[in-house]
Design a protein around this motif. Structure first.
Motif, PDB file in Angstrom:
ATOM      1  N   UNK A   1       0.835  -1.205   0.000  1.00 53.73           N
ATOM      2  CA  UNK A   1       0.000   0.000   0.000  1.00 53.73           C
ATOM      3  C   UNK A   1       0.871   1.257   0.000  1.00 53.73           C
ATOM      4  N   UNK A   2       1.946   1.229   0.768  1.00 52.16           N
ATOM      5  CA  UNK A   2       2.885   2.352   0.789  1.00 52.16           C
ATOM      6  C   UNK A   2       3.565   2.512  -0.567  1.00 52.16           C
ATOM      7  N   UNK A   3       3.911   1.397  -1.215  1.00 51.06           N
ATOM      8  CA  UNK A   3       4.559   1.459  -2.523  1.00 51.06           C
ATOM      9  C   UNK A   3       3.636   2.056  -3.576  1.00 51.06           C
TER      10      UNK A   3
ATOM     11  N   UNK B   1       6.213 -14.561   8.027  1.00 54.04           N
ATOM     12  CA  UNK B   1       5.909 -15.961   8.295  1.00 54.04           C
ATOM     13  C   UNK B   1       4.422 -16.244   8.192  1.00 54.04           C
ATOM     14  N   UNK B   2       3.592 -15.284   8.555  1.00 55.70           N
ATOM     15  CA  UNK B   2       2.142 -15.480   8.437  1.00 55.70           C
ATOM     16  C   UNK B   2       1.730 -15.587   6.976  1.00 55.70           C
ATOM     17  N   UNK B   3       2.338 -14.794   6.118  1.00 56.22           N
ATOM     18  CA  UNK B   3       2.020 -14.873   4.688  1.00 56.22           C
ATOM     19  C   UNK B   3       2.472 -16.202   4.120  1.00 56.22           C
ATOM     20  N   UNK B   4       3.684 -16.626   4.469  1.00 57.38           N
ATOM     21  CA  UNK B   4       4.198 -17.895   3.952  1.00 57.38           C
ATOM     22  C   UNK B   4       3.376 -19.074   4.454  1.00 57.38           C
TER      23      UNK B   4
ATOM     24  N   UNK C   1      -4.138 -12.568   2.949  1.00 56.71           N
ATOM     25  CA  UNK C   1      -2.819 -12.313   2.368  1.00 56.71           C
ATOM     26  C   UNK C   1      -2.728 -10.889   1.837  1.00 56.71           C
ATOM     27  N   UNK C   2      -3.802 -10.400   1.214  1.00 53.59           N
ATOM     28  CA  UNK C   2      -3.799  -9.019   0.733  1.00 53.59           C
ATOM     29  C   UNK C   2      -3.629  -8.036   1.886  1.00 53.59           C
ATOM     30  N   UNK C   3      -4.290  -8.314   2.992  1.00 52.94           N
ATOM     31  CA  UNK C   3      -4.180  -7.427   4.158  1.00 52.94           C
ATOM     32  C   UNK C   3      -2.764  -7.451   4.727  1.00 52.94           C
TER      33      UNK C   3
END
Length: 442
Positions: free
Chosen positions: A62-64, A113-116, A100-102
């Motif tokens: 989001x920052x990017x 690690x939560x995304x993976x 994953x989007x969040x």
């Protein structure tokens, strides 16, 4: 020293190239800006200081997008097209996707690690930086510089799906790989050692991964139908609905034993991974499906699309008139037409050149043809029983009723259930009381 304002970017984001990863875009931006500190560039672009060493699942998207000023599209599109998430995306539910989007949108590096964990499916998500030497040469000639391609970073892809060249991977440690560009990685890259004949296998796996990533939503049931259909056409299994352990062992023999020593393929030993993938949908890792699809049949994109459409049509669908119950999709019209006449299922299967055992297993799950199947089964059982008793009587013309009961009890029980008149006609007459005495006194 003044404080840094994240809302005002001090670097101009490099122009993203087709299928270029987010990590590659930020890497080119870092070196073009003249920064020495990788954490500074990461903070300016992603809102946290650890983006330079995590290339697979970027956080702070989001920052990017705010920094990019319109050069970066929607969050979902960019994550699917410019990260390794694109090959996992078709297998994720709406809840998993939203999570994953969040996590990727937030500038919190601790969520890595939560995304993976949300996309691993019991396989460690290892994503080494890889590049194709031929693609690098073409990129340098066309756009003036090389960049990391998204399709080269997918798990299990060691052969470029575009030109078929073997990929090279980076051996640098994570501390030395901050915002690493392709040109910088050339000197520290190497080729993996492949067993004999592995190039062809890995090429097919890469093409299957490319096809999987092109799907917006993959159906586990349809993919399972595709795999079992390919196995049956190859002659390694007899039925599409069920696969035995011995048949899975035969399937695993097609997969090179040395492939289990290749990076990303260490868990592909034995047959348990096939059972987990075909039975337990929660274990449906995209690399597992790519391997199963590549073992048998064509891996051309057009052929995979055609088979997938046919498989989708066979997936069980909800019937609005059956109180919410699920049933298997209807049989082909030719099969219904063959059964509309007074014929057996075996004869209909022979007419359509379909395996009779497969049809019988399939038709039991179709309630529209259940009565026809029961009648056909009873008729076949009756004919088998009559033939067995007649063959025994021809071989033993002087036998008694008790002899037939002892030798062909299953046939007698079948005729008792399906055709008692034929049983009474075939069995010898019962012995009356004092029959032997009456013969002696004749």
């Amino acid at each position: 020293m003044g404080t840094f304002d994240h809302a005002q970017p001090s670097v101009l984001l490099a122009r993203p190239r087709p299928r270029e990863t987010i990590f590659s875009v930020c890497s080119r931006t870092h070196w073009a800006s003249g920064h020495i500190d990788a954490r500074r560039t990461s903070t300016q672009l992603l809102g946290h200081g650890r983006g330079g060493v995590h290339h697979d699942f970027p956080r702070g998207m989001q920052h990017l997008r705010q920094v990019a000023g319109g050069q970066i599209g929607s969050l979902e599109v960019e994550l699917c097209e410019r990260t390794v998430l694109g090959v996992y995306w078709p297998f994720m539910s709406s809840t998993q996707r939203a999570r994953v989007l969040r996590l990727c949108a937030a500038s919190t590096p601790s969520t890595l690690n939560a995304v993976r964990a949300g996309v691993s499916w019991q396989i460690a998500p290892r994503h080494e930086l890889r590049y194709c030497p031929k693609c690098l040469e073409i990129d340098q000639q066309t756009v003036g510089h090389g960049y990391w391609h998204t399709e080269h970073q997918w798990p299990g892809v060691w052969i470029c799906p575009i030109d078929g060249e073997q990929l090279r991977y980076v051996t640098r440690s994570s501390k030395c790989a901050a915002w690493l560009t392709v040109e910088q990685a050339v000197g520290d890259s190497r080729l993996i050692e492949l067993p004999r004949g592995a190039l062809e296998v890995l090429r097919d796996v890469s093409l299957c991964c490319t096809w999987i990533a092109s799907q917006s939503q993959a159906s586990f049931e349809a993919l399972g139908i595709m795999v079992r259909s390919r196995m049956r056409k190859a002659g390694v299994v007899r039925r599409e609905l069920s696969v035995t352990a011995d048949e899975l062992k035969a399937v695993s023999s097609h997969f090179l034993p040395g492939m289990c020593e290749v990076m990303h393929f260490e868990s592909f030993q034995g047959t348990k991974w096939m059972q987990d993938t075909l039975v337990d949908h929660r274990a449906g890792h995209p690399l597992r499906w790519a391997v199963l699809l590549s073992l048998h049949g064509s891996v051309a994109r057009e052929d995979l699309e055609c088979e997938y459409r046919d498989a989708i049509a066979q997936v069980p669908q909800r019937d609005l008139f059956d109180r919410g119950e699920h049933r298997r999709a209807v049989a082909p019209p030719e099969f219904y037409h063959a059964l509309s006449e007074p014929t057996q299922i075996r004869q209909a299967a022979r007419t359509l050149d379909v395996d009779a055992n497969e049809i019988q297993s399939w038709i039991r799950r179709d309630r529209q043809l259940a009565s026809h199947w029961r009648a056909s089964r009873a008729d076949a059982r009756r004919h088998e029983a009559i033939s067995a008793i007649e063959a025994f009587l021809r071989a033993n013309p002087t036998c008694l009723r008790i002899d037939v009961l002892r030798s062909c009890l299953w046939a007698v029980r079948a005729l008792e259930r399906y055709d008692q008149a034929a049983l009474a006609r075939l069995l010898p007459a019962p012995i009356t009381k004092h029959w032997r005495q009456l013969q002696l006194f004749g």
